[in-house]
Scaffold this active site. Structure first.
Site, PDB file in Angstrom:
ATOM      1  N   GLU A 277       0.295  -6.786   1.975  1.00  0.00           N
ATOM      2  CA  GLU A 277      -0.665  -7.304   2.958  1.00  0.00           C
ATOM      3  C   GLU A 277      -0.841  -8.818   2.850  1.00  0.00           C
ATOM      4  O   GLU A 277      -1.230  -9.463   3.812  1.00  0.00           O
ATOM      5  CB  GLU A 277      -2.026  -6.599   2.802  1.00  0.00           C
ATOM      6  CG  GLU A 277      -2.006  -5.179   3.330  1.00  0.00           C
ATOM      7  CD  GLU A 277      -3.401  -4.581   3.523  1.00  0.00           C
ATOM      8  OE1 GLU A 277      -4.387  -5.152   3.018  1.00  0.00           O
ATOM      9  OE2 GLU A 277      -3.485  -3.529   4.179  1.00  0.00           O
ATOM     10  N   HIS A 298      16.851   9.054 -11.483  1.00  0.00           N
ATOM     11  CA  HIS A 298      17.663  10.172 -10.992  1.00  0.00           C
ATOM     12  C   HIS A 298      17.607  10.308  -9.472  1.00  0.00           C
ATOM     13  O   HIS A 298      18.066  11.304  -8.926  1.00  0.00           O
ATOM     14  CB  HIS A 298      17.196  11.474 -11.668  1.00  0.00           C
ATOM     15  CG  HIS A 298      17.300  11.384 -13.159  1.00  0.00           C
ATOM     16  ND1 HIS A 298      18.430  11.753 -13.853  1.00  0.00           N
ATOM     17  CD2 HIS A 298      16.436  10.908 -14.086  1.00  0.00           C
ATOM     18  CE1 HIS A 298      18.240  11.526 -15.145  1.00  0.00           C
ATOM     19  NE2 HIS A 298      17.046  11.013 -15.313  1.00  0.00           N
ATOM     20  N   LYS A 410      -4.077   0.229  14.906  1.00  0.00           N
ATOM     21  CA  LYS A 410      -5.479   0.673  15.008  1.00  0.00           C
ATOM     22  C   LYS A 410      -5.937   0.653  16.458  1.00  0.00           C
ATOM     23  O   LYS A 410      -6.665   1.531  16.913  1.00  0.00           O
ATOM     24  CB  LYS A 410      -6.387  -0.221  14.156  1.00  0.00           C
ATOM     25  CG  LYS A 410      -6.239   0.020  12.666  1.00  0.00           C
ATOM     26  CD  LYS A 410      -7.270  -0.799  11.896  1.00  0.00           C
ATOM     27  CE  LYS A 410      -6.993  -0.767  10.417  1.00  0.00           C
ATOM     28  NZ  LYS A 410      -7.810  -1.724   9.669  1.00  0.00           N
TER      29      LYS A 410
END
Ligand code: PA5
Length: 422
Positions: A277, A298, A410
């Protein structure tokens, strides 16, 4: 003090080049050490004694003790910067004396919400709704559900005794607290969510989890004193920031933070948010990604070693493992005789060293070393990364303290849900 070291067999970067770039970045360090006027409304964390320190540590510990006298479960309602730092501490440390911490307000999944509520059955519950502006959907929606849950279970008056909120003074959340008789704690105005690790926002839930928040604040204070006075060449935060920037300039686009301690998973989320951010804007920035080793050797290991060359790696090395477990033979020929009487400590160390040797053949590797995982070192680490992030974003030429990029989705979401004015 933590140590920083470069292991690079690729020849991409030399220690000399690094040292020269650190010297050239001296003025950026000086400005950050003083705190720039242009960021005055976001630098409340720079001196960690202003909105944290021993005074707030004591108040947080006293409040946690009071709550623990009648409750055994503390629900943190918060997302991003209102969740990650407390979670780092609660997950990294073994804290047998604390309350059970339940995380909420960080999802919109009904399945996850129901699972969270099921974890409260049979427990004596208090909740802390942490929301800087009280506009974020996840904490807002979860707080409503949990308020009703507490009222149904305890009645309105007793529920009020069990509800804390941490928000901006003057915000709608403070008004709601005054109307309903909930305890209200201040979310420091001059600190953005992801920089609040060492403020009351997180000290209260950390203390509720049973952490020694005074030691955590001391670690941060010592780190701040060092980083805000050390000259460029000796300053590990500047050295780290400059190295990130040099690698960005050389075409690297992601930093992989890896560690051989699964209990640092919470720190991974906190670190990812801090750098993503703060730096990912205006079309620039390194993507912060993390590797939980040895398990992800892995899965990610193949790509790290041999895939496209856009990432470099920072190993978080913890010198003392603070635990041991011996591999005594049991008389069965299982093909692992070479492990007889070795300890998991030896295995974990060998895996770290081997991984660094192997990875540094194809990508630049840094090692950031701390002595052990405890409150003091976690406090130091929070401050170290916050300060380094400020420096790193400054080198990149972006404002570390805004995050306008998260507003786009948003808007669409609020319109879809019919929020007035969206
Ligand atoms: O760093 C930030 O400011 C954000 O990531 C916030 O922490 C996050 O969006 C939560 O915000 P709020 O506490 O207002 O709900």
């Amino acid at each position: 003090m933590l140590q920083l070291e470069l292991t690079d067999q690729t020849g991409i970067l030399t220690d000399m080049e690094w040292a020269a770039a650190v010297a050239a970045a001296g003025p950026v360090l000086a400005r950050a050490q003083a705190g720039e006027a242009r960021y005055a409304d976001s630098l409340g964390w720079l001196d960690p004694t202003v909105w944290g320190g021993q005074d707030w540590a004591e108040r947080a510990a006293a409040l946690a003790q009071k709550l623990h006298s009648f409750a055994d479960t503390f629900v943190v309602i918060g997302v991003g910067g209102s969740n990650n730092a407390a979670r780092t501490v609660a997950e990294a440390l073994d804290l047998p004396g604390g309350m059970k911490i339940v995380w909420a307000g960080n999802t919109l999944s009904p399945h996850a919400m129901n699972r969270m509520l099921a974890r409260l059955e049979g427990r004596s519950v208090v909740i802390d709704c942490i929301a800087k502006n009280f506009e974020t959907l996840e904490p807002g929606a979860s707080f409503r559900v949990l308020r009703r849950y507490l009222c149904d279970r305890y009645g309105r008056e007793e529920a009020a005794r069990r509800i804390l909120c941490t928000g901006t003074p003057g915000s709608p959340l403070e008004k709601l607290c005054a109307e309903q008789g909930y305890t209200f704690l201040p979310f420091p105005e001059p600190i953005g969510g992801r920089f609040t690790a060492l403020s009351p926002v997180h000290l209260v839930p950390m203390a509720a989890a049973g952490a020694d928040v005074a030691a955590l604040c001391r670690g941060a204070e010592e780190m701040a004193a060092a980083l805000r006075s050390l000259p460029a060449a000796q300053n590990p935060a500047l050295r780290y920031a400059v190295l990130r920037h040099l690698l960005w300039q050389k075409g690297y686009r992601a930093e992989l933070l890896s560690c051989f301690e699964p209990r640092m998973k919470g720190l991974f989320s906190w670190w990812e948010q801090l750098f993503a951010e703060s730096e990912g804007k205006d079309g620039v920035g390194l993507l912060p990604v993390t590797g939980e080793f040895s398990e992800q050797l892995h899965s990610l290991g193949q790509f790290i070693q041999d895939g496209s060359h856009f990432l470099f790696e920072t190993f978080l090395q913890i010198k003392e493992q603070q635990a041991s477990l011996s591999l005594h033979p049991d008389g069965v020929q299982d093909g692992f005789g070479y492990l007889d009487d070795k300890d998991f400590e030896d295995l974990n160390r060998a895996a770290f060293s081997a991984t660094r040797t192997a990875h540094s053949a194809t990508l630049p590797c840094l090692t950031l070393t701390i002595d052990r995982v405890d409150e003091k070192n976690l406090g130091g680490l929070f401050y170290f990364f916050q300060f380094a992030c400020y420096l790193s974003a400054s080198l990149l030429g972006v404002n570390p303290f805004d995050q306008s990029g998260v507003e786009a989705y948003k808007g669409w979401m609020f319109r879809a849900l019919g929020k007035p004015g969206a």
